[in-house]
Design a protein around this motif. Sequence first.
Motif, PDB file in Angstrom:
ATOM      1  N   ALA A  27       0.840  -1.203   0.000  1.00  0.00           N
ATOM      2  CA  ALA A  27       0.000   0.000   0.000  1.00  0.00           C
ATOM      3  C   ALA A  27       0.871   1.247   0.000  1.00  0.00           C
ATOM      4  O   ALA A  27       1.845   1.342   0.754  1.00  0.00           O
ATOM      5  CB  ALA A  27      -0.912  -0.002   1.223  1.00  0.00           C
ATOM      6  N   GLY A  28       0.526   2.193  -0.867  1.00  0.00           N
ATOM      7  CA  GLY A  28       1.245   3.453  -0.939  1.00  0.00           C
ATOM      8  C   GLY A  28       2.480   3.426  -1.805  1.00  0.00           C
ATOM      9  O   GLY A  28       3.178   4.430  -1.912  1.00  0.00           O
ATOM     10  N   VAL A  29       2.772   2.275  -2.419  1.00  0.00           N
ATOM     11  CA  VAL A  29       3.951   2.154  -3.273  1.00  0.00           C
ATOM     12  C   VAL A  29       3.504   1.902  -4.707  1.00  0.00           C
ATOM     13  O   VAL A  29       2.716   0.988  -4.972  1.00  0.00           O
ATOM     14  CB  VAL A  29       4.876   1.009  -2.816  1.00  0.00           C
ATOM     15  CG1 VAL A  29       6.057   0.847  -3.766  1.00  0.00           C
ATOM     16  CG2 VAL A  29       5.358   1.263  -1.394  1.00  0.00           C
ATOM     17  N   GLU A  30       3.980   2.724  -5.631  1.00  0.00           N
ATOM     18  CA  GLU A  30       3.622   2.552  -7.037  1.00  0.00           C
ATOM     19  C   GLU A  30       4.470   1.466  -7.681  1.00  0.00           C
ATOM     20  O   GLU A  30       5.647   1.293  -7.357  1.00  0.00           O
ATOM     21  CB  GLU A  30       3.815   3.861  -7.801  1.00  0.00           C
ATOM     22  CG  GLU A  30       2.879   4.978  -7.387  1.00  0.00           C
ATOM     23  CD  GLU A  30       3.034   6.203  -8.269  1.00  0.00           C
ATOM     24  OE1 GLU A  30       3.768   6.116  -9.267  1.00  0.00           O
ATOM     25  OE2 GLU A  30       2.431   7.240  -7.941  1.00  0.00           O
ATOM     26  N   ALA A  31       3.876   0.734  -8.597  1.00  0.00           N
ATOM     27  CA  ALA A  31       4.615  -0.293  -9.334  1.00  0.00           C
ATOM     28  C   ALA A  31       5.721   0.370 -10.148  1.00  0.00           C
ATOM     29  O   ALA A  31       5.524   1.438 -10.735  1.00  0.00           O
ATOM     30  CB  ALA A  31       3.682  -1.066 -10.256  1.00  0.00           C
ATOM     31  N   PRO A  32       6.914  -0.216 -10.165  1.00  0.00           N
ATOM     32  CA  PRO A  32       8.029   0.426 -10.877  1.00  0.00           C
ATOM     33  C   PRO A  32       7.868   0.377 -12.388  1.00  0.00           C
ATOM     34  O   PRO A  32       7.413  -0.629 -12.944  1.00  0.00           O
ATOM     35  CB  PRO A  32       9.242  -0.398 -10.430  1.00  0.00           C
ATOM     36  CG  PRO A  32       8.683  -1.736 -10.071  1.00  0.00           C
ATOM     37  CD  PRO A  32       7.312  -1.468  -9.522  1.00  0.00           C
ATOM     38  N   LYS A  33       8.227   1.464 -13.041  1.00  0.00           N
ATOM     39  CA  LYS A  33       8.278   1.482 -14.503  1.00  0.00           C
ATOM     40  C   LYS A  33       9.614   0.930 -15.000  1.00  0.00           C
ATOM     41  O   LYS A  33       9.725   0.473 -16.129  1.00  0.00           O
ATOM     42  CB  LYS A  33       8.073   2.909 -15.005  1.00  0.00           C
ATOM     43  CG  LYS A  33       6.711   3.484 -14.647  1.00  0.00           C
ATOM     44  CD  LYS A  33       6.586   4.925 -15.134  1.00  0.00           C
ATOM     45  CE  LYS A  33       5.239   5.506 -14.729  1.00  0.00           C
ATOM     46  NZ  LYS A  33       5.113   6.932 -15.125  1.00  0.00           N
ATOM     47  N   GLY A  34      10.620   1.023 -14.148  1.00  0.00           N
ATOM     48  CA  GLY A  34      11.933   0.469 -14.446  1.00  0.00           C
ATOM     49  C   GLY A  34      12.221  -0.678 -13.498  1.00  0.00           C
ATOM     50  O   GLY A  34      11.307  -1.346 -13.010  1.00  0.00           O
ATOM     51  N   PRO A  35      13.494  -0.924 -13.186  1.00  0.00           N
ATOM     52  CA  PRO A  35      13.831  -2.036 -12.305  1.00  0.00           C
ATOM     53  C   PRO A  35      13.483  -1.766 -10.842  1.00  0.00           C
ATOM     54  O   PRO A  35      13.362  -0.630 -10.409  1.00  0.00           O
ATOM     55  CB  PRO A  35      15.347  -2.181 -12.486  1.00  0.00           C
ATOM     56  CG  PRO A  35      15.805  -0.818 -12.889  1.00  0.00           C
ATOM     57  CD  PRO A  35      14.699  -0.250 -13.723  1.00  0.00           C
ATOM     58  N   LEU A  36      13.310  -2.845 -10.098  1.00  0.00           N
ATOM     59  CA  LEU A  36      13.193  -2.784  -8.650  1.00  0.00           C
ATOM     60  C   LEU A  36      14.603  -2.902  -8.086  1.00  0.00           C
ATOM     61  O   LEU A  36      15.320  -3.864  -8.369  1.00  0.00           O
ATOM     62  CB  LEU A  36      12.320  -3.930  -8.141  1.00  0.00           C
ATOM     63  CG  LEU A  36      12.262  -4.149  -6.634  1.00  0.00           C
ATOM     64  CD1 LEU A  36      11.663  -2.934  -5.928  1.00  0.00           C
ATOM     65  CD2 LEU A  36      11.468  -5.405  -6.310  1.00  0.00           C
ATOM     66  N   VAL A  37      15.022  -1.918  -7.268  1.00  0.00           N
ATOM     67  CA  VAL A  37      16.395  -1.856  -6.769  1.00  0.00           C
ATOM     68  C   VAL A  37      16.392  -2.030  -5.252  1.00  0.00           C
ATOM     69  O   VAL A  37      15.889  -1.179  -4.524  1.00  0.00           O
ATOM     70  CB  VAL A  37      17.073  -0.515  -7.142  1.00  0.00           C
ATOM     71  CG1 VAL A  37      18.535  -0.531  -6.696  1.00  0.00           C
ATOM     72  CG2 VAL A  37      16.975  -0.260  -8.641  1.00  0.00           C
ATOM     73  N   PHE A  38      16.930  -3.154  -4.772  1.00  0.00           N
ATOM     74  CA  PHE A  38      17.110  -3.408  -3.353  1.00  0.00           C
ATOM     75  C   PHE A  38      18.526  -3.014  -2.965  1.00  0.00           C
ATOM     76  O   PHE A  38      19.492  -3.506  -3.552  1.00  0.00           O
ATOM     77  CB  PHE A  38      16.938  -4.899  -3.052  1.00  0.00           C
ATOM     78  CG  PHE A  38      15.572  -5.285  -2.554  1.00  0.00           C
ATOM     79  CD1 PHE A  38      15.274  -5.235  -1.205  1.00  0.00           C
ATOM     80  CD2 PHE A  38      14.604  -5.715  -3.438  1.00  0.00           C
ATOM     81  CE1 PHE A  38      14.028  -5.611  -0.746  1.00  0.00           C
ATOM     82  CE2 PHE A  38      13.358  -6.098  -2.996  1.00  0.00           C
ATOM     83  CZ  PHE A  38      13.058  -6.038  -1.638  1.00  0.00           C
ATOM     84  N   ILE A  39      18.682  -2.160  -1.966  1.00  0.00           N
ATOM     85  CA  ILE A  39      19.999  -1.765  -1.477  1.00  0.00           C
ATOM     86  C   ILE A  39      20.182  -2.348  -0.075  1.00  0.00           C
ATOM     87  O   ILE A  39      19.408  -2.046   0.838  1.00  0.00           O
ATOM     88  CB  ILE A  39      20.161  -0.229  -1.413  1.00  0.00           C
ATOM     89  CG1 ILE A  39      19.665   0.416  -2.716  1.00  0.00           C
ATOM     90  CG2 ILE A  39      21.613   0.127  -1.146  1.00  0.00           C
ATOM     91  CD1 ILE A  39      20.393  -0.032  -3.942  1.00  0.00           C
TER      92      ILE A  39
END
Length: 231
Positions: A27-39
């Motif tokens: 909830a409250g997070v938009e689907a990424p148009k580019g990659p998903l980046v986990f740091i």
Amino acid sequence: MNKIVGAPGSGARAYLARRILQGETPAGVEAPKGPLVFILHDADSVEDIADAVKALSPLFGQNPVIPAVFGDDARERLASLELLRGGARLVLATPEGLNAAAPGRADFSARTVRFRAGDLSPRDSSIDALLAAGYQRVEFVESPGEFAVRGAVLDFHALEPAVAYRVLYDEDRVASIRPFDPISQEPAAVQASAVATPAEEPQEGARVVDWLTEGALWLLGEGVELEAPEG
């Protein structure tokens, strides 16, 4: 950027990544148009999540995800740039990995050596191109980033995919291309083409993070501080 909360452990974080990539965002997070980046804060955490993503693959059917990994290994970072260029949707990285030197996209493409069966491509020109791309000339190819020459045969071990190839020349023409096992030297079936992406990071210039500014969704692990890149 979004902080990762309520996902303690690599398995939970890998599962969250797969759900987001399927369009099931929190909830409250938009689907990424580019990659998903986990740091994540260290390379071990990055590798743990990469292993967990692979282990979860059977749960997600015919939709495999190969993460681009940017940690301590320079060769792995370069291989992952090729994954990004090919449209990788998941990036796992440390802050140091993101800030590592990297070729810009145009330079990466220009230094990539391409082999295609039937092409007029003098062997000596290919040798020069592999050297310029950072490949090391050896007697026998064993590891990614190496190449060897014996008469009309040029062997090289690509970074991504991590496959050794044997290119046979007929004078100045590429006669055939076969993957082969560096240990047994057994060749596989012929294929139409092969690619040697750069095997050496530049001393200065672009950074890995410069490849990730367009449409990415950034998630930070606990204790990680990183300024959001522009774009």
